[in-house]
Motif scaffolding. Structure first.
Motif, PDB file in Angstrom:
ATOM      1  N   ARG A  30     123.086 -45.442  59.968  1.00 46.96           N
ATOM      2  CA  ARG A  30     122.253 -44.503  60.837  1.00 46.96           C
ATOM      3  C   ARG A  30     122.502 -44.994  62.016  1.00 46.96           C
ATOM      4  O   ARG A  30     122.599 -44.140  63.035  1.00 46.96           O
ATOM      5  N   ARG A  31     122.418 -45.928  62.438  1.00 41.86           N
ATOM      6  CA  ARG A  31     122.530 -46.696  63.719  1.00 41.86           C
ATOM      7  C   ARG A  31     123.954 -46.636  64.426  1.00 41.86           C
ATOM      8  O   ARG A  31     124.157 -46.168  65.630  1.00 41.86           O
ATOM      9  N   LEU A  32     124.937 -46.632  63.552  1.00 42.39           N
ATOM     10  CA  LEU A  32     126.356 -46.371  63.916  1.00 42.39           C
ATOM     11  C   LEU A  32     126.417 -44.826  64.552  1.00 42.39           C
ATOM     12  O   LEU A  32     127.043 -44.637  65.179  1.00 42.39           O
ATOM     13  N   ARG A  33     125.936 -43.858  63.645  1.00 39.51           N
ATOM     14  CA  ARG A  33     125.883 -42.465  63.931  1.00 39.51           C
ATOM     15  C   ARG A  33     125.038 -42.340  65.479  1.00 39.51           C
ATOM     16  O   ARG A  33     125.322 -41.520  66.067  1.00 39.51           O
ATOM     17  N   GLU A  34     124.089 -43.255  65.467  1.00 42.40           N
ATOM     18  CA  GLU A  34     123.033 -42.922  66.925  1.00 42.40           C
ATOM     19  C   GLU A  34     123.944 -43.425  68.132  1.00 42.40           C
ATOM     20  O   GLU A  34     123.947 -42.739  69.259  1.00 42.40           O
ATOM     21  N   HIS A  35     124.975 -44.286  67.694  1.00 38.05           N
ATOM     22  CA  HIS A  35     125.972 -44.609  68.787  1.00 38.05           C
ATOM     23  C   HIS A  35     127.292 -43.948  68.646  1.00 38.05           C
ATOM     24  O   HIS A  35     128.455 -44.348  69.090  1.00 38.05           O
ATOM     25  N   GLU A  36     127.288 -42.790  68.211  1.00 40.86           N
ATOM     26  CA  GLU A  36     128.334 -41.605  68.102  1.00 40.86           C
ATOM     27  C   GLU A  36     129.570 -41.857  67.234  1.00 40.86           C
ATOM     28  O   GLU A  36     130.524 -41.494  67.286  1.00 40.86           O
ATOM     29  N   TYR A  37     129.306 -42.940  66.124  1.00 40.64           N
ATOM     30  CA  TYR A  37     130.211 -43.006  65.042  1.00 40.64           C
ATOM     31  C   TYR A  37     130.283 -41.594  64.304  1.00 40.64           C
ATOM     32  O   TYR A  37     129.329 -41.148  63.624  1.00 40.64           O
ATOM     33  N   ASP A  38     131.597 -41.138  64.089  1.00 37.43           N
ATOM     34  CA  ASP A  38     131.631 -40.167  63.442  1.00 37.43           C
ATOM     35  C   ASP A  38     132.815 -40.137  62.392  1.00 37.43           C
ATOM     36  O   ASP A  38     133.910 -40.634  62.935  1.00 37.43           O
TER      37      ASP A  38
END
Length: 107
Positions: A30-38
């Motif tokens: 979830r944190r990775l996605r918040e930092h634009e991990y796709d």
């Protein structure tokens, strides 16, 4: 338990640890996605103990997530960076990076 995904403990304890580990990993993603991990656009490289958790407690696309299972990988990386920093300050004395890399496994 966390390194191998199972242990010789009661089913209740095993279940509690699995739920906690899955929640923890879900939080990391979830944190990775918040930092634009796709995951559709980029690969994720995991080094250190987190790789065991992902491997054992989360479904992932092995073509998009690369897990370095060397438990010393993080320490080796810091050692390598320290060597580079030292060699920048004393280039005339330091061992060349090519020689250093060949003598140390960074896989």
């Amino acid at each position: 338990m966390l390194r191998h995904g199972t242990a010789s403990i009661s089913e209740r304890s095993l279940s509690a640890i699995q739920v906690t580990a899955k929640d923890y990993i879900a939080g990391i993603f979830r944190r990775l996605r918040e930092h634009e991990y796709d995951p559709e656009l980029m690969k994720l490289y995991v080094v250190g103990g987190g790789g065991c958790l992902i491997k054992n407690f989360r479904e992932f696309d092995a073509g998009r997530v690369v897990i370095n299972e060397d438990i010393w990988a993080t320490a080796k990386g810091y050692e390598y960076l320290a060597h580079l920093r030292t060699s920048q300050h004393s280039r005339h004395v330091a061992q060349p990076v090519a020689e250093y890399s060949a003598s140390t496994s960074f896989r």
